[in-house]
Structure formats: C-alpha cells, structure tokens
Design a protein around this motif. Structure first.
Motif, PDB file in Angstrom:
ATOM      1  N   ALA A  76      39.959  46.500  37.134  1.00  0.00           N
ATOM      2  CA  ALA A  76      39.155  45.886  38.474  1.00  0.00           C
ATOM      3  C   ALA A  76      38.152  44.761  37.971  1.00  0.00           C
ATOM      4  O   ALA A  76      38.771  44.156  39.669  1.00  0.00           O
ATOM      5  CB  ALA A  76      37.875  46.440  38.072  1.00  0.00           C
ATOM      6  N   LEU A  77      37.676  44.153  37.079  1.00  0.00           N
ATOM      7  CA  LEU A  77      37.893  42.385  37.567  1.00  0.00           C
ATOM      8  C   LEU A  77      38.608  42.030  37.684  1.00  0.00           C
ATOM      9  O   LEU A  77      38.513  40.600  38.307  1.00  0.00           O
ATOM     10  CB  LEU A  77      37.186  42.409  35.707  1.00  0.00           C
ATOM     11  CG  LEU A  77      35.907  42.752  35.479  1.00  0.00           C
ATOM     12  CD1 LEU A  77      35.195  43.012  34.230  1.00  0.00           C
ATOM     13  CD2 LEU A  77      34.577  42.507  36.597  1.00  0.00           C
ATOM     14  N   LEU A  78      40.249  42.211  37.266  1.00  0.00           N
ATOM     15  CA  LEU A  78      40.931  41.137  37.159  1.00  0.00           C
ATOM     16  C   LEU A  78      41.121  41.062  38.582  1.00  0.00           C
ATOM     17  O   LEU A  78      42.314  40.455  39.195  1.00  0.00           O
ATOM     18  CB  LEU A  78      42.762  41.477  36.403  1.00  0.00           C
ATOM     19  CG  LEU A  78      42.315  41.209  34.499  1.00  0.00           C
ATOM     20  CD1 LEU A  78      42.879  41.928  33.917  1.00  0.00           C
ATOM     21  CD2 LEU A  78      41.965  39.891  34.385  1.00  0.00           C
ATOM     22  N   LEU A  79      41.856  42.592  39.185  1.00  0.00           N
ATOM     23  CA  LEU A  79      42.157  42.498  40.282  1.00  0.00           C
ATOM     24  C   LEU A  79      41.180  42.069  41.477  1.00  0.00           C
ATOM     25  O   LEU A  79      41.852  42.283  42.203  1.00  0.00           O
ATOM     26  CB  LEU A  79      42.101  44.090  40.657  1.00  0.00           C
ATOM     27  CG  LEU A  79      44.072  44.658  40.120  1.00  0.00           C
ATOM     28  CD1 LEU A  79      43.347  46.861  40.231  1.00  0.00           C
ATOM     29  CD2 LEU A  79      44.606  43.943  40.976  1.00  0.00           C
ATOM     30  N   TRP A  80      39.763  41.796  41.113  1.00  0.00           N
ATOM     31  CA  TRP A  80      38.823  41.276  41.833  1.00  0.00           C
ATOM     32  C   TRP A  80      39.393  39.735  42.268  1.00  0.00           C
ATOM     33  O   TRP A  80      39.090  39.311  43.680  1.00  0.00           O
ATOM     34  CB  TRP A  80      37.354  41.144  41.229  1.00  0.00           C
ATOM     35  CG  TRP A  80      36.850  40.509  42.328  1.00  0.00           C
ATOM     36  CD1 TRP A  80      35.826  39.897  42.516  1.00  0.00           C
ATOM     37  CD2 TRP A  80      36.047  41.445  43.465  1.00  0.00           C
ATOM     38  NE1 TRP A  80      35.101  39.183  42.590  1.00  0.00           N
ATOM     39  CE2 TRP A  80      34.783  40.148  44.034  1.00  0.00           C
ATOM     40  CE3 TRP A  80      36.055  42.501  44.026  1.00  0.00           C
ATOM     41  CZ2 TRP A  80      34.134  39.824  44.472  1.00  0.00           C
ATOM     42  CZ3 TRP A  80      35.296  42.858  45.072  1.00  0.00           C
ATOM     43  CH2 TRP A  80      34.910  41.797  45.779  1.00  0.00           C
ATOM     44  N   ALA A  81      40.415  39.539  41.248  1.00  0.00           N
ATOM     45  CA  ALA A  81      40.635  38.157  42.266  1.00  0.00           C
ATOM     46  C   ALA A  81      41.337  38.093  43.405  1.00  0.00           C
ATOM     47  O   ALA A  81      41.503  37.562  43.646  1.00  0.00           O
ATOM     48  CB  ALA A  81      41.608  37.482  40.785  1.00  0.00           C
ATOM     49  N   ILE A  82      42.212  38.716  43.227  1.00  0.00           N
ATOM     50  CA  ILE A  82      42.983  39.465  45.354  1.00  0.00           C
ATOM     51  C   ILE A  82      42.251  39.456  45.825  1.00  0.00           C
ATOM     52  O   ILE A  82      42.618  38.205  47.235  1.00  0.00           O
ATOM     53  CB  ILE A  82      44.212  40.632  45.361  1.00  0.00           C
ATOM     54  CG1 ILE A  82      44.625  39.884  43.582  1.00  0.00           C
ATOM     55  CG2 ILE A  82      44.581  40.553  46.165  1.00  0.00           C
ATOM     56  CD1 ILE A  82      45.650  41.951  43.347  1.00  0.00           C
TER      57      ILE A  82
END
Length: 123
Positions: free
Chosen positions: A61-67
């Motif tokens: 989720a933290l990584l996908l927050w970048a989108i």
C-alpha cells in the motif's frame, strides 16, 4: 565441473562427500524452518496466521501510494511536494532497526516461499 577443478579422483570424491553432507544439512535446516512456518500458517490464532501477509500488504500500500501522488504532482505540484516532505519526515523519524526488521522479514518470507515452491511443497 568438479572433474575440471579436481584432477585427483580421491580429492574429487572428498569434495563430493562434503557437498553431499552440506546438502543434507541444508535440507534438514530447511525442513525445520518450513515446519515452523507451516505451524504458524496453520495456527488457529488469526493474528499469527496472517502476520506475514498483512505486513506485506501494508508495504505494498505504501508503494502504491506513489501513483496518486504522482498524478497529484502533475496537477498540483505544491501539494504533492508538501505530502512528499511530510512522508519523508515521517519515514526519516522511524528508527533504523525497524527498517532492518522489515528487510529481514520481507527477504526471509520471500526466500521461504521461493524455497517451498522450488521444492514443490507449496503452490
């Protein structure tokens, strides 16, 4: 390959025996680790059984927050920079051992899953 490295048949046999012993020790250690992992997964305690996947979902989720932040940066760069500064301050405040714990847990989980799949023990 061993024939190229050790021309002496006695030395070659000694190396083969040593490698066989290492393989057996590695398999024994791997089976013990896998047994512990399967015990955790099969646990009736929901927190124990879901600990690893839940931890990984948080990291994903933290990584996908970048989108969405990237899209926001295209529309409102100042807001995206403010969010990025806030996240950097938050992540910078986390203690270094927590990052080491995450890395160890993530890599350990990944290696255990890969090992189990390679051995045909997991789907």
């Amino acid at each position: 390959m061993l024939e190229r490295l050790a021309a002496d048949p006695a030395a070659r046999d000694a190396v083969r025996e040593a490698l066989d012993r290492l393989d057996e020790e590695d398999a024994t250690r791997g089976q013990a680790d896998l047994a512990a992992l399967l015990t955790e997964i099969r646990s009736d305690d929901r927190w124990v059984a879901r600990a690893r996947p839940a931890f990984l979902y948080v990291m994903y989720a933290l990584l996908l927050w970048a989108i969405p932040i990237g899209l926001l940066a295209a529309v409102r760069p100042a807001a995206a920079q403010a969010i990025a500064r806030g996240m950097a301050a938050y992540l910078g405040a986390l203690p270094e051992p927590l990052y080491a714990l995450f890395g160890t847990g993530y890599l350990g989980y990944t290696v255990a899953r890969s090992w189990g799949k390679a051995r045909g023990l997991e789907r």
